[in-house]
Write an enzyme that holds these catalytic residues in place. Structure first.
Site, PDB file in Angstrom:
ATOM      1  N   CYS A  78      34.675 -15.037 -24.902  1.00 41.05           N
ATOM      2  CA  CYS A  78      34.081 -15.633 -23.708  1.00 41.05           C
ATOM      3  C   CYS A  78      34.597 -17.067 -23.496  1.00 41.05           C
ATOM      4  CB  CYS A  78      32.567 -15.558 -23.784  1.00 41.05           C
ATOM      5  SG  CYS A  78      31.770 -15.515 -22.177  1.00 41.05           S
ATOM      6  N   HIS A 166      31.223  -9.843 -24.822  1.00 32.57           N
ATOM      7  CA  HIS A 166      30.602 -10.113 -26.123  1.00 32.57           C
ATOM      8  C   HIS A 166      30.554  -8.832 -26.964  1.00 32.57           C
ATOM      9  CE1 HIS A 166      29.245 -14.265 -25.462  1.00 32.57           C
ATOM     10  NE2 HIS A 166      29.124 -13.903 -24.199  1.00 32.57           N
ATOM     11  N   GLU A 168      29.731  -8.633 -30.005  1.00 33.64           N
ATOM     12  CA  GLU A 168      28.717  -8.745 -31.054  1.00 33.64           C
ATOM     13  C   GLU A 168      27.358  -8.198 -30.649  1.00 33.64           C
ATOM     14  OE1 GLU A 168      28.754 -12.794 -28.910  1.00 33.64           O
ATOM     15  OE2 GLU A 168      30.136 -11.161 -29.382  1.00 33.64           O
TER      16      GLU A 168
END
Length: 508
Positions: A78, A166, A168
């Site tokens: 990001c 993202h 994660e």
């Protein structure tokens, strides 16, 4: 030394999740502020986190990656991805529409090692207001979404990747695979970060650090201090003295229960009744930070006095874990300090003890796994987390002995109810909060004007994020009735249904 992945934090709310995903691969990693890069020894890969900042703003966070570029594999996520493009002469501009939520990643180069094994149309999670509009000539596109042309890219002939989503978070369905590709297959980090390896290396490190000097440890009855105590006990035996302080802010009957529990484990434990000292230190305080600091200072004062009674004590051991450190350290601006912790940071000059924190690199679920590997009894191992300042931060406003007694009774009913109903192990953490709110009620034929309490129960893996528990209505109704009928001073019970983020688990 063990291989590690270095995560440079730019203040993203998701930074800790990156670390969690890497740890799940049995790879060791550390989070450091972008402007406080540590030694790169044994660092196999570097990840740049997201950020609430924009690379276009004048005071945007700008890392110095000397020693990383062209030396160590690098992944920008990001903001990190946008910073790399901006740094090398590309364009990052404000998006026409905020790119947030689920999207489909159309992979244009599945042979790239970062995206290998991912679905051709993988669901990813977007969360940014800027977007990459033009890349340097040395960059090749690896994937796009409907709204984001440069969702994934790589620098040609360099081990530098960037993604504008993202991986994660749970909503990125192949996110774990992407992280594994970077950490294990690109960075070649060894997957040797296991509970057994941690125990072995930590015991060795404790012995090397402490040598023949004595250690004093504060026990709380919780998992963290218990695991720390057993590790130290295995490493140095009788050199360890454990002190359990009754700060007057514990759960009902906890002081005597904890003492008995630890003595049965063979630990050298001394109990200290310091209730009035803590109540006096909290008198007149209403601000949460002021209360935490008062509790912490009194805790240290008591320890200093008790430690001086033990010969050759040079070390104060603490059950500090990694989230304590992360949440207590500001990244010089972008990452806000959420709260201070009484067991994080330096000691006052007058206290002649050095700190040893054997669990400071572990997340909560990792502490439990380590505890299981060293045979910590289930009754302690599966106990819910309990804040260091205890009920002092579950009583909103000023703390008094009377308020503590009321909240102890409420908490006792709630926690015992979870246990007898078979719900306790389904909950990550539960407790009651005494609110500085009074409301009108009716008991019998009389009007009452008494206090309200909030019940809190959450599910979580590591405490970094959490969701409220959907406890059965019948259970909540029964607990509410018991509290109102049995606890004098309470006439209203509420249930907290907020998640973390945006709320925190504790109210203060």
């Amino acid at each position: 030394m063990i291989d590690k992945i270095l995560i440079l934090d730019f203040g993203s709310q998701y930074t800790q999740l990156i670390a969690r995903r890497i740890r799940e691969l049995n790879v060791y990693c550390e989070i450091h502020p972008y402007n406080k890069i540590p030694s790169l020894d044994n660092v196999k890969g570097v990840i740049l986190s997201g950020s609430p900042s924009s690379v276009r703003q004048q005071d945007a966070p700008m890392p110095n990656l000397d020693g990383v570029i062209n030396e160590i594999p690098l992944l920008g996520i990001c903001y990190g991805a946008q910073w790399l493009i901006h740094h090398y002469g590309g364009n990052v501009e404000k998006s026409d529409t905020r790119e947030y939520g689920r999207a489909k990643l159309q992979i244009s180069m599945q042979s790239d090692p970062l995206l290998n094994g991912m679905s051709a149309e993988s669901q990813v999670w977007m969360s940014h207001g800027d977007t990459i509009t033009e890349t340097p000539k040395s960059v090749i596109n690896l994937g796009s979404t409907q709204d984001v042309k440069n969702a994934a890219y790589r620098f040609v002939n360099q081990q530098i990747w960037g993604i504008q989503f993202h991986p994660e978070v749970y909503h990125s369905t192949d996110g774990k695979k992407l992280i594994e590709n970077f950490v294990v297959h690109i960075a070649n980090a060894s997957q040797t970060w296991t509970p057994n390896s941690f125990v072995e290396s930590t015991i060795s490190e404790i012995r090397e650090t402490v040598k023949k000097e004595n250690v004093v440890l504060g026990l709380s009855g919780g998992v963290d201090s218990s695991v720390a105590a057993l590790l130290l006990h295995r490493a140095i035996g009788e050199q360890l003295t454990c002190i359990f302080v009754d700060n007057g802010l514990l759960r009902k009957n906890e002081f005597t229960d904890v003492l008995d529990k630890y003595k049965s484990l063979g630990l050298n434990v001394k109990g200290v009744d310091a209730k009035q000292l803590f109540y006096n230190s909290l008198h007149g305080l209403t601000d949460p930070e002021d209360k935490r600091k008062a509790i912490g200072k009194t805790f240290i004062d008591v320890f200093d006095e008790e430690a001086q009674k033990i010969s050759n004590v040079k070390w104060l051991a603490q059950g500090t874990i990694y989230p304590d450190i992360i949440e207590s350290v500001s990244v010089n601006g972008p990452s806000a300090t959420i709260k201070s912790h009484h067991n994080v940071g330096g000691l006052p000059d007058y206290m002649k003890l050095k700190i040893i924190e054997p669990l400071k690199t572990l997340f909560k679920d990792e502490v439990r796994r380590v505890g299981k590997s060293i045979n910590l009894p289930e009754i302690i191992l599966n106990r819910h987390p309990f804040p260091g300042p205890g009920l002092g931060i579950r009583i909103l406003g000023e703390v008094s002995e009377k308020k503590v007694q009321i909240l102890q009774e409420v908490d006792h009913i709630f926690i015992n109810g979870l246990k007898t109903s078979g719900l306790y192990d389904d909950v990550w953490q539960a407790g009651a909060i005494l609110l500085p709110v009074q409301s009108v009620g009716v008991m019998g034929d009389e009007r009452t004007y008494e206090n309200a309490v909030a019940l809190r129960a959450v599910t979580s893996t590591d405490g970094m994020t959490a969701d409220w528990c959907h406890l059965p209505y019948d259970f909540l109704a029964d607990i509410s009735n018991q509290i109102i009928n049995r606890v004098s001073g309470i006439n209203r019970v509420t249930y907290d249904i907020s998640s973390k983020p945006p709320a925190t688990i504790e109210w203060e």
